[in-house]
Each structure stands twice: as structure tokens, then as C-alpha cells.
Design a protein around this motif. Structure first.
Motif, PDB file in Angstrom:
ATOM      1  N   LEU A  44       0.829  -1.196   0.000  1.00  0.00           N
ATOM      2  CA  LEU A  44       0.000   0.000   0.000  1.00  0.00           C
ATOM      3  C   LEU A  44       0.867   1.252   0.000  1.00  0.00           C
ATOM      4  O   LEU A  44       0.503   2.272  -0.608  1.00  0.00           O
ATOM      5  N   THR A  45       2.011   1.182   0.641  1.00  0.00           N
ATOM      6  CA  THR A  45       2.961   2.295   0.599  1.00  0.00           C
ATOM      7  C   THR A  45       3.454   2.524  -0.820  1.00  0.00           C
ATOM      8  O   THR A  45       3.544   3.661  -1.289  1.00  0.00           O
ATOM      9  N   LEU A  46       3.747   1.435  -1.527  1.00  0.00           N
ATOM     10  CA  LEU A  46       4.178   1.556  -2.922  1.00  0.00           C
ATOM     11  C   LEU A  46       3.060   2.112  -3.797  1.00  0.00           C
ATOM     12  O   LEU A  46       3.314   2.909  -4.709  1.00  0.00           O
ATOM     13  N   PHE A  47       1.832   1.693  -3.535  1.00  0.00           N
ATOM     14  CA  PHE A  47       0.690   2.260  -4.260  1.00  0.00           C
ATOM     15  C   PHE A  47       0.671   3.778  -4.136  1.00  0.00           C
ATOM     16  O   PHE A  47       0.336   4.493  -5.076  1.00  0.00           O
ATOM     17  N   GLN A  48       1.017   4.273  -2.973  1.00  0.00           N
ATOM     18  CA  GLN A  48       1.028   5.719  -2.734  1.00  0.00           C
ATOM     19  C   GLN A  48       2.260   6.402  -3.288  1.00  0.00           C
ATOM     20  O   GLN A  48       2.165   7.504  -3.838  1.00  0.00           O
ATOM     21  N   GLN A  49       3.413   5.764  -3.142  1.00  0.00           N
ATOM     22  CA  GLN A  49       4.684   6.453  -3.368  1.00  0.00           C
ATOM     23  C   GLN A  49       5.205   6.401  -4.804  1.00  0.00           C
ATOM     24  O   GLN A  49       6.033   7.229  -5.179  1.00  0.00           O
ATOM     25  N   LEU A  50       4.754   5.457  -5.594  1.00  0.00           N
ATOM     26  CA  LEU A  50       5.205   5.380  -6.989  1.00  0.00           C
ATOM     27  C   LEU A  50       4.255   6.201  -7.846  1.00  0.00           C
ATOM     28  O   LEU A  50       3.101   5.817  -8.046  1.00  0.00           O
ATOM     29  N   PRO A  51       4.685   7.346  -8.351  1.00  0.00           N
ATOM     30  CA  PRO A  51       3.778   8.321  -8.973  1.00  0.00           C
ATOM     31  C   PRO A  51       2.915   7.772 -10.111  1.00  0.00           C
ATOM     32  O   PRO A  51       1.705   8.008 -10.144  1.00  0.00           O
ATOM     33  N   GLU A  52       3.499   7.047 -11.048  1.00  0.00           N
ATOM     34  CA  GLU A  52       2.732   6.550 -12.191  1.00  0.00           C
ATOM     35  C   GLU A  52       1.741   5.477 -11.765  1.00  0.00           C
ATOM     36  O   GLU A  52       0.631   5.388 -12.291  1.00  0.00           O
ATOM     37  N   LEU A  53       2.134   4.669 -10.823  1.00  0.00           N
ATOM     38  CA  LEU A  53       1.230   3.640 -10.307  1.00  0.00           C
ATOM     39  C   LEU A  53       0.070   4.283  -9.551  1.00  0.00           C
ATOM     40  O   LEU A  53      -1.096   3.890  -9.720  1.00  0.00           O
ATOM     41  N   ARG A  54       0.386   5.254  -8.719  1.00  0.00           N
ATOM     42  CA  ARG A  54      -0.671   5.964  -7.992  1.00  0.00           C
ATOM     43  C   ARG A  54      -1.674   6.588  -8.955  1.00  0.00           C
ATOM     44  O   ARG A  54      -2.886   6.503  -8.761  1.00  0.00           O
ATOM     45  N   LYS A  55      -1.163   7.179 -10.012  1.00  0.00           N
ATOM     46  CA  LYS A  55      -2.031   7.810 -11.012  1.00  0.00           C
ATOM     47  C   LYS A  55      -2.938   6.764 -11.673  1.00  0.00           C
ATOM     48  O   LYS A  55      -4.132   6.990 -11.883  1.00  0.00           O
TER      49      LYS A  55
END
Length: 415
Positions: A44-55
């Protein structure tokens, strides 16, 4: 025995897993200002912190629908739950149907060459945080990681909001009485606050609620002394880079903590003796580093950290140099003394094919070699170490298992 290859790597290759599906020592964990968050909920942290993935996730209409539905549930709880604490917990936790719905959606939008595929290849697998799932497809690694993090949030809410029994009730239980009116008011405020941040992703209200519950309970133990590489372990980490490992039979001397039972006692007599045993082995040149392992455990909600107090004893009383001591201040049980030591050895770039030495009193030493492995298997789901030779009544060899990097979803104080 010294050339024994790390236990997990052998096991994985026996299963036909390729080297690219193994954890990498060179992988840098993506961290957040809230150390408790990334340690418990790394996906969930990666979902938030990786910009393209979050988008990508924020733009998905199905996942946005889930976020809106969860927001409606929480708002309804705020209107109707009043002082019923389980009512708020139910609104914030993920139901079985919601977890499955999100799993199905992630599986549908996953592709090897899109942001979710890159997430698995570039982060989930090399991090080792979901190592127990690495023998499946990359899509399965993603789904299992999501389900683990969802269940981890539910577990935290269950224990630190609803008052469910943790694995070790005497040391890890909720800090409040569920009958306390003030606690009901705090829970209501926590639910309201979970909606006040700029939630764009489907899991954020629930994760915020869980993290705030740990904070209210003064249970942010997972963040103790972090970031350690810039603070309490900086001198040792710098020394690791200069160490000639060929000069030493062992990589580390591990000292498991022994917590006192009296609130005013900082370091138990058992802790002092274990430090002296380890100092003797260090002075013999058996290893370049001593790892002191133990968190704020005994008695309930103690302010004293076993690892910190042992380091203080080693430096101030026994005159061991600070750059030879590595603090591991999070372990709450003997199982995680070994597991967390293995993690630091891996993360700090120590040779993973070199044995470590456990140094402790006779009774615990034999417990570690003869009984603890099966307890670890039962409680953690794997063996965090492999026994080497017994060296004496107080010393034995161990080899790290990189499965130790696996996050433990039902131990939020030391995941």
C-alpha cells in the motif's frame, strides 16, 4: 559448514524459482515519514509512493467506486454508531467481499508491462517483503500481497480498536477499556479524521484509521529508533562497508534480549550476563559486530528498550566500541530475535553465506537450537534461520534465511 549456501536460496532453487524472483540486497526500501506504515503495509505504501502507479490506481473507475463506497460507510457510521465501537470498526475494516472484489480488479488490470507488472518485478519481489508468495506467478504475488495488507489493516483495527486478543495478550493488548466513554469519543474522532486527509486511493481511509489506532494506543513500536541507519546504527553501518570478512569466523554475534519484570529496571540481570558472554566472544575476534536484539516488551508498555539498554551496557561498562554494535530494537519474542537479526544482516549488506553466532545463557541457547525452529515455523510460517554447529553450552551457529524479510501481518508492533 562455513560454505553452506543460505537456506532459503537452496529451497527456492529446488522449487525451480529463478534468480530474478529472489530478494536483492541492493534493493532500497521505499520509505515514508511514518515508519510504521511502510513496515506493516509495504504494498500500500508503494501504491502511494510510486507516482505513475498511484495515477493509474486513482484513475481506475472500479477502484474509485470502492473508495466512494467506503467513504459512504464511514459517514453512515459517524451518523449512527454513537458509542458503539465495533460499529466504527466494521465500517473501516475491509469485508471479505471487498477484499475479493479488489483482488479481482487488480488481477483484471494487471499486465506484465504496465505499472502493476513493474511493481511486482521492481519492488515486491526484490524487496523480499512478500517472499512467501514468490513461488507463484507475478500476478499471484500482487494479489497475495494485497490480501496480506488488507488483513493486516483488519488485524490492527481488531486488536487496537475492538480490543481483540493479540498473539501475546500480556504485552501487546489494547490500552483502553471498551466501556470507557472517552475511548468511544476517541474512536469516533479517529473515524472522522480518517476521511479528512486527501484520500485518492481505495485503501487510504482504512489504513489511516489503523495507523491512528496504533498511535492512540502508544503502539508505534515498529518505528522505534528509526531511521536506524542514520542514527543508532550509523557507526556500525559505516564500519560494515570497511570490514574484511575473511578475518572473522562469523559475521555477527547475536545477543537476544531478556526483559525485566519491574517497571523501574532498565536492564535485567539476564541482559547483563548475555552482554558479558557476547563481549568475551567479540574480544576473541569471533565476529566484527555484536547485534543486541529486543524491543520495549517487558513489563507491559515499558519505556525501556532491551536493545538500547544492552548497547549502553556494552559501550559504557564493557568498553565495546559503538561501531561494533548493531541495535535491533523491535523484536518482541525469541522468534523475532533471530528473524530480525537475519533482516539486518541482509539489509546492511553483510555476506549472507557466512554463519552468525548466537550467544546467550545455556537454557536459551539450547531452546534456540532444539525447540525454537518449529515454533518459528508454526508462528511465522517458515524457518528464519538454519542451525549450524553447537560451539558450547552458550554459543551456536546459525545461517540466515531470506524468507525472514517477509512481513508478518498479525504483529503490527514488529511486522
Amino acid at each position: 559448514m562455513k560454505s553452506l549456501y543460505p537456506f532459503l536460496l537452496l529451497c527456492l532453487f529446488c522449487k525451480g524459482i529463478s534468480a530474478q524472483d529472489l530478494p536483492r540486497q541492493s534493493y532500497p526500501l521505499i520509505k515514508t515519514r511514518n515508519e510504521v506504515q511502510y513496515k506493516n503495509y509495504y504494498l500500500l505504501t508503494l501504491f502511494q509512493q510510486l507516482p505513475e502507479l498511484r495515477k493509474m490506481l486513482a484513475a481506475d473507475t472500479a477502484l474509485q467506486y470502492i473508495l466512494k463506497s467506503k467513504t459512504v460507510q464511514v459517514n453512515e457510521a459517524l451518523k449512527n454508531c454513537k458509542a458503539e465501537i465495533p460499529c466504527y470498526a466494521k465500517a473501516l475494516k475491509f469485508s471479505t467481499a471487498e477484499i475479493e472484489q479488489i483482488s479481482n480488479r487488480l488481477a483484471t488490470i494487471y499486465a506484465e508491462n504496465n505499472e502493476l507488472g513493474k511493481l511486482v518485478t521492481n519492488h515486491l519481489i526484490p524487496s523480499g517483503c512478500y517472499a512467501l508468495y514468490s513461488n507463484g506467478s507475478h500476478k499471484n504475488v500482487l494479489i497475495k500481497a494485497w490480501e496480506q495488507d488488507a488483513n493486516a489493516i483488519n488485524y490492527t483495527i481488531g486488536v487496537y480498536v475492538e480490543g481483540n486478543k493479540p498473539n501475546y495478550p500480556k504485552i501487546d493488548s489494547i490500552s483502553f477499556s471498551l466501556r470507557d466513554k472517552e475511548y468511544a469519543e476517541l474512536t469516533t474522532a479517529n473515524a472522522w479524521l480518517a476521511l479528512q486527509v486527501n484520500n485518492k486511493l481505495f485503501f487510504e481511509p482504512a489504513m489511516q484509521f489503523a495507523l491512528q489506532a496504533l498511535e492512540l494506543n502508544e503502539r508505534n513500536d515498529a518505528a522505534d529508533y528509526e531511521p536506524m541507519v542514520k542514527g543508532v546504527n550509523l557507526a556500525a553501518v559505516n564500519q560494515i562497508k570497511k570490514t574484511d570478512w575473511k578475518k572473522y569466523p562469523y559475521s555477527v554475534i547475536l545477543v537476544p534480549g531478556a526483559g525485566p519484570e519491574e517497571k523501574e529496571v532498565a536492564l535485567s540481570a539476564g541482559g547483563m550476563i548475555r552482554c558479558r558472554l557476547a563481549a568475551l566472544q567479540y574480544q576473541k575476534g569471533m565476529a566484527p559486530f555484536i547485534v543486541v536484539s529486543g524491543g520495549r516488551v517487558h513489563p507491559y508498555k515499558t519505556k525501556f528498550s532491551e536493545a538500547y539498554e544492552m548497547k549502553k551496557f556494552l559501550t559504557e561498562v564493557l568498553q565495546i566500541p559503538e561501531n561494533a554494535i548493531i541495535m535491533e530494537p523491535h523484536a518482541r519474542h525469541t522468534t523475532t530475535n533471530l528473524r530480525n537479526c537475519a533482516r539486518l544482516m541482509f539489509r546492511y549488506g553483510m555476506p549472507i553465506n557466512k554463519a552468525g553466532m548466537v550467544c546467550t545463557v545455556k537454557s536459551q541457547s539450547y531452546y534456540i537450537t532444539d525447540i525454537l525452529p518449529e515454533r518459528c515455523k508454526k508462528e511465522l510460517g517458515y524457518y528464519p534461520y538454519k542451525n549450524g554447529k553447537r560451539l558450547s553450552d552458550t554459543e551456536s551457529e546459525f545461517y540466515l534465511n531470506t524468507a525472514s524479510l517477509q512481513i508478518d501481518f498479525d504483529e503490527p508492533l514488529d511486522p
